[in-house]
Design a protein around this motif. Structure first.
Motif, PDB file in Angstrom:
ATOM      1  N   GLN A   1       2.491  14.686  -4.579  1.00 48.18           N
ATOM      2  CA  GLN A   1       2.826  13.457  -3.852  1.00 48.18           C
ATOM      3  C   GLN A   1       1.979  12.291  -4.324  1.00 48.18           C
ATOM      4  O   GLN A   1       2.468  11.162  -4.458  1.00 48.18           O
ATOM      5  CB  GLN A   1       2.625  13.688  -2.350  1.00 48.18           C
ATOM      6  N   GLN A   2       0.710  12.539  -4.609  1.00 45.71           N
ATOM      7  CA  GLN A   2      -0.174  11.477  -5.083  1.00 45.71           C
ATOM      8  C   GLN A   2       0.222  10.997  -6.469  1.00 45.71           C
ATOM      9  O   GLN A   2       0.178   9.799  -6.767  1.00 45.71           O
ATOM     10  CB  GLN A   2      -1.618  11.981  -5.048  1.00 45.71           C
ATOM     11  N   LYS A   3       0.657  11.914  -7.319  1.00 46.18           N
ATOM     12  CA  LYS A   3       1.135  11.527  -8.655  1.00 46.18           C
ATOM     13  C   LYS A   3       2.406  10.680  -8.540  1.00 46.18           C
ATOM     14  O   LYS A   3       2.582   9.693  -9.269  1.00 46.18           O
ATOM     15  CB  LYS A   3       1.408  12.776  -9.493  1.00 46.18           C
ATOM     16  N   GLN A   4       3.284  11.065  -7.591  1.00 48.17           N
ATOM     17  CA  GLN A   4       4.516  10.301  -7.401  1.00 48.17           C
ATOM     18  C   GLN A   4       4.222   8.895  -6.893  1.00 48.17           C
ATOM     19  O   GLN A   4       4.872   7.928  -7.307  1.00 48.17           O
ATOM     20  CB  GLN A   4       5.422  11.043  -6.418  1.00 48.17           C
ATOM     21  N   GLN A   5       3.246   8.780  -5.994  1.00 51.31           N
ATOM     22  CA  GLN A   5       2.888   7.457  -5.477  1.00 51.31           C
ATOM     23  C   GLN A   5       2.341   6.560  -6.583  1.00 51.31           C
ATOM     24  O   GLN A   5       2.609   5.357  -6.616  1.00 51.31           O
ATOM     25  CB  GLN A   5       1.855   7.584  -4.341  1.00 51.31           C
ATOM     26  N   LEU A   6       1.576   7.132  -7.506  1.00 50.28           N
ATOM     27  CA  LEU A   6       1.067   6.345  -8.622  1.00 50.28           C
ATOM     28  C   LEU A   6       2.217   5.859  -9.503  1.00 50.28           C
ATOM     29  O   LEU A   6       2.240   4.708  -9.957  1.00 50.28           O
ATOM     30  CB  LEU A   6       0.086   7.171  -9.447  1.00 50.28           C
TER      31      LEU A   6
ATOM     32  N   PHE B   1       0.841  -1.201   0.000  1.00 46.82           N
ATOM     33  CA  PHE B   1       0.000   0.000   0.000  1.00 46.82           C
ATOM     34  C   PHE B   1       0.874   1.249   0.000  1.00 46.82           C
ATOM     35  O   PHE B   1       1.751   1.408   0.854  1.00 46.82           O
ATOM     36  CB  PHE B   1      -0.912   0.005   1.228  1.00 46.82           C
ATOM     37  N   PHE B   2       0.607   2.122  -0.972  1.00 49.09           N
ATOM     38  CA  PHE B   2       1.313   3.395  -1.107  1.00 49.09           C
ATOM     39  C   PHE B   2       0.392   4.501  -0.594  1.00 49.09           C
ATOM     40  O   PHE B   2      -0.572   4.874  -1.272  1.00 49.09           O
ATOM     41  CB  PHE B   2       1.676   3.650  -2.574  1.00 49.09           C
ATOM     42  N   PRO B   3       0.660   5.052   0.607  1.00 54.47           N
ATOM     43  CA  PRO B   3      -0.289   5.999   1.208  1.00 54.47           C
ATOM     44  C   PRO B   3      -0.190   7.401   0.622  1.00 54.47           C
ATOM     45  O   PRO B   3       0.878   7.829   0.158  1.00 54.47           O
ATOM     46  CB  PRO B   3       0.137   6.010   2.682  1.00 54.47           C
ATOM     47  N   PHE B   4      -1.307   8.108   0.644  1.00 53.27           N
ATOM     48  CA  PHE B   4      -1.349   9.524   0.286  1.00 53.27           C
ATOM     49  C   PHE B   4      -1.149  10.359   1.546  1.00 53.27           C
ATOM     50  O   PHE B   4      -1.535   9.945   2.643  1.00 53.27           O
ATOM     51  CB  PHE B   4      -2.692   9.896  -0.354  1.00 53.27           C
ATOM     52  N   ASP B   5      -0.591  11.547   1.387  1.00 59.52           N
ATOM     53  CA  ASP B   5      -0.418  12.436   2.534  1.00 59.52           C
ATOM     54  C   ASP B   5      -1.630  13.323   2.774  1.00 59.52           C
ATOM     55  O   ASP B   5      -1.671  14.103   3.724  1.00 59.52           O
ATOM     56  CB  ASP B   5       0.837  13.303   2.376  1.00 59.52           C
TER      57      ASP B   5
ATOM     58  N   VAL C   1      -6.631   2.460  -6.910  1.00 54.85           N
ATOM     59  CA  VAL C   1      -6.591   3.774  -6.272  1.00 54.85           C
ATOM     60  C   VAL C   1      -7.810   3.964  -5.371  1.00 54.85           C
ATOM     61  O   VAL C   1      -8.949   3.687  -5.774  1.00 54.85           O
ATOM     62  CB  VAL C   1      -6.553   4.893  -7.338  1.00 54.85           C
ATOM     63  N   SER C   2      -7.554   4.431  -4.142  1.00 53.29           N
ATOM     64  CA  SER C   2      -8.624   4.784  -3.210  1.00 53.29           C
ATOM     65  C   SER C   2      -8.361   6.193  -2.684  1.00 53.29           C
ATOM     66  O   SER C   2      -7.378   6.834  -3.077  1.00 53.29           O
ATOM     67  CB  SER C   2      -8.670   3.802  -2.038  1.00 53.29           C
ATOM     68  N   GLY C   3      -9.218   6.665  -1.801  1.00 56.56           N
ATOM     69  CA  GLY C   3      -9.037   8.007  -1.260  1.00 56.56           C
ATOM     70  C   GLY C   3      -7.824   8.138  -0.369  1.00 56.56           C
ATOM     71  O   GLY C   3      -7.276   9.231  -0.199  1.00 56.56           O
ATOM     72  N   GLU C   4      -7.356   6.998   0.214  1.00 59.17           N
ATOM     73  CA  GLU C   4      -6.232   7.038   1.150  1.00 59.17           C
ATOM     74  C   GLU C   4      -4.902   6.705   0.513  1.00 59.17           C
ATOM     75  O   GLU C   4      -3.848   7.037   1.055  1.00 59.17           O
ATOM     76  CB  GLU C   4      -6.477   6.065   2.302  1.00 59.17           C
ATOM     77  N   GLY C   5      -4.920   6.022  -0.635  1.00 60.18           N
ATOM     78  CA  GLY C   5      -3.662   5.616  -1.249  1.00 60.18           C
ATOM     79  C   GLY C   5      -3.888   4.643  -2.393  1.00 60.18           C
ATOM     80  O   GLY C   5      -4.995   4.516  -2.925  1.00 60.18           O
ATOM     81  N   ILE C   6      -2.816   3.937  -2.755  1.00 58.89           N
ATOM     82  CA  ILE C   6      -2.849   3.017  -3.898  1.00 58.89           C
ATOM     83  C   ILE C   6      -2.388   1.635  -3.437  1.00 58.89           C
ATOM     84  O   ILE C   6      -1.347   1.512  -2.768  1.00 58.89           O
ATOM     85  CB  ILE C   6      -1.936   3.514  -5.033  1.00 58.89           C
TER      86      ILE C   6
END
Length: 490
Positions: free
Chosen positions: A316-321, A301-305, A383-388
């Motif tokens: 940050q979300q683009k980088q996690q993707l 799981f790759f979390p969003f900040d 992809v979800s609201g909290e992360g990938i």
């Protein structure tokens, strides 16, 4: 949630003698020292072994029910619910006193996990229930106190059955043999809500309350939340779930209804010894025959900040993707996926191994992804609201779910003993308790019951004044409540 275990006032040990009980009750009615008066805006409803129950607590419990179910509760509906709330809070007072007497402390983490479990079972985001209570002005302690009693009472029962509660290999073998003999018979995945009846001769109020709850369930109130708040069975903390049971494990009236019920329906009130049951059936099966696909998976799981806004993702979300997409090209085993999840620091919030998944019970969106993956094949980024998340299927097996493991059999045997111990101990504590209903209770209790309680107290005092040992004419729950007050018999 540190420090949420609240200190309780000292509770005098209840007397076992009839004379001592009368003297204590008489003193409670005359002396303000026994039960300090609450502020005028928060009237005392009852005094339970010297500990007060207030109007504010009753109102907060009603608000908790309304908010947690997500339904609009009318003032008239709340009025009909109040008598049962009063009885439930009295029952919880008695249990809390026993918990404190045994010096049982409930760690805040246990309470937090229980709240999280309620949210998860009802599809709520994390902290949603607590945030909603805060937003609507209901004290968080209302929820915490209820859960603390449920958890603490389970620990009381473990102590109570410490030796007799041990399940032996011989007992498991005997149950396995009994199940084999039952092969081909029906089993039902049942959930229940048990509403106790204080006086079997006058169950009109409890019946009306049970019908009210059924109406709310049929309008969409989540069964697990309603069960957790109002059921007086030991299944309450698990949302009323009894698990897979056969007809002979149920009260005969319940078994008769369950056999004919459609999946997902809510029963009408079912009269059983000690009260009413509301039942629902999640599934039916035949003993020895229920094949299903069980899948083992690993996830990273790759979390969003910050919560995702699909229209305006952050850098940050683009980088996690990008990281998730890149990782998907290099992962070829479940061990590698688990190691990646550890490196992301997600083993606590999103464990790499969620446990065996029964494919038919996985949410449809997730099932569509998993059922098309071969072992060691990685999914696309989810992809979800909290992360990938990225998933890999490790194995896929066919299992007969109707064949209970020794561990599951042992759990079932232990649950039966815990339920029996709970009924017996609750009855014993009620017999020894001194419970005085205050005049303010008349606003909460039906007229006939309030008058019955007041008259019974007067009859008892008169009889003592004459030097006799006469019982109140109605012989039931009075201003001093004791005896078998609304529990299923063992």
């Amino acid at each position: 949630m540190a420090g949420l275990f609240l200190a309780q006032s000292a509770i005098a040990a209840p007397s076992h003698s009839h004379g001592a009980r009368h003297a204590a009750t008489h003193a409670a009615g005359k002396s303000k020292a026994t039960a300090p008066e609450a502020p005028p805006e928060d009237q005392i409803i009852a005094v339970v072994n010297g500990q007060v129950l207030t109007e504010r607590e009753v109102d907060n419990r009603g608000k908790l029910f309304a908010l947690s179910t997500g339904l609009s509760i009318s003032p008239e509906l709340m009025k009909r619910m109040r008598p049962q709330i009063v009885h439930q809070l009295i029952d919880e007072r008695i249990k809390t006193q026993e918990i404190l007497k045994r010096h049982i402390n409930i760690p805040p983490e246990q309470i937090a996990n229980a709240i999280a479990g309620i949210e998860q079972r009802n599809g709520m985001p994390k902290n949603a229930l607590r945030d909603r209570l805060s937003m609507d002005g209901v004290a968080l302690t209302t929820l915490i106190d209820q859960i603390r009693v449920q958890i603490g009472w389970m620990q009381v029962l473990r102590e109570q059955i410490s030796e007799s509660g041990r399940i032996t290999a011989q007992q498991i073998t005997q149950r396995e043999a009994a199940l084999r003999a039952e092969e081909g018979r029906a089993q039902y995945n049942v959930s229940e809500i048990f509403i106790p009846v204080a006086d079997p001769r006058h169950d009109e109020n409890e019946l009306e309350f049970t019908k009210t709850i059924i109406g709310q369930l049929r309008e969409g109130a989540p069964f697990p939340i309603v069960a957790a708040q109002f059921s007086q069975s030991q299944t309450a903390l698990n949302g009323g779930t009894m698990g897979w049971v056969q007809e002979d494990s149920l009260d005969p009236p319940v078994a008769q209804i369950v056999k004919a019920m459609p999946i997902g329906a809510i029963s009408n009130p079912i009269r059983v010894p000690g009260g009413f049951v509301i039942a629902t059936v999640a599934a039916k099966r035949t003993v020895g025959h229920q094949n299903a696909t069980v899948v083992s998976v690993r996830q990273a799981f790759f979390p969003f900040d910050a919560p995702l806004n699909p229209q305006a993702p952050t850098d940050q979300q683009k980088q996690q993707l990008e990281r998730a997409t890149s990782a998907a090209k290099t992962l070829h085993s479940c061990d590698q996926v688990a190691a990646l999840n550890t490196s992301l620091g997600m083993d606590t919030k999103h464990p790499s191994d969620p446990g065996p998944l029964i494919l038919d019970r996985v949410p449809a969106q997730m099932r569509d992804i998993i059922e098309h993956l071969q072992p060691n094949q990685l999914s696309r980024p989810i992809v979800s609201g909290e992360g990938i998340a990225i998933l890999m299927v490790c194995s896929r097996d066919q299992k007969n779910l109707a064949q209970e493991t020794p561990s599951e059999i042992a759990d079932g045997l232990l649950n039966e003993r815990v339920e029996q111990a709970s009924r017996q101990l609750t009855r014993d504590l009620e017999r020894r308790s001194i419970i005085q209903m205050r005049p303010a209770a008349t606003a909460f209790m039906p007229d006939n019951k309030a008058k019955s309680e007041t008259n019974a107290a007067s009859d008892t005092d008169d009889a003592k004044a004459k030097g006799t040992d006469e019982k109140p004419a109605n012989g039931d729950k009075s201003a001093i409540l004791n005896g078998n007050a609304g529990k299923k018999p063992s």
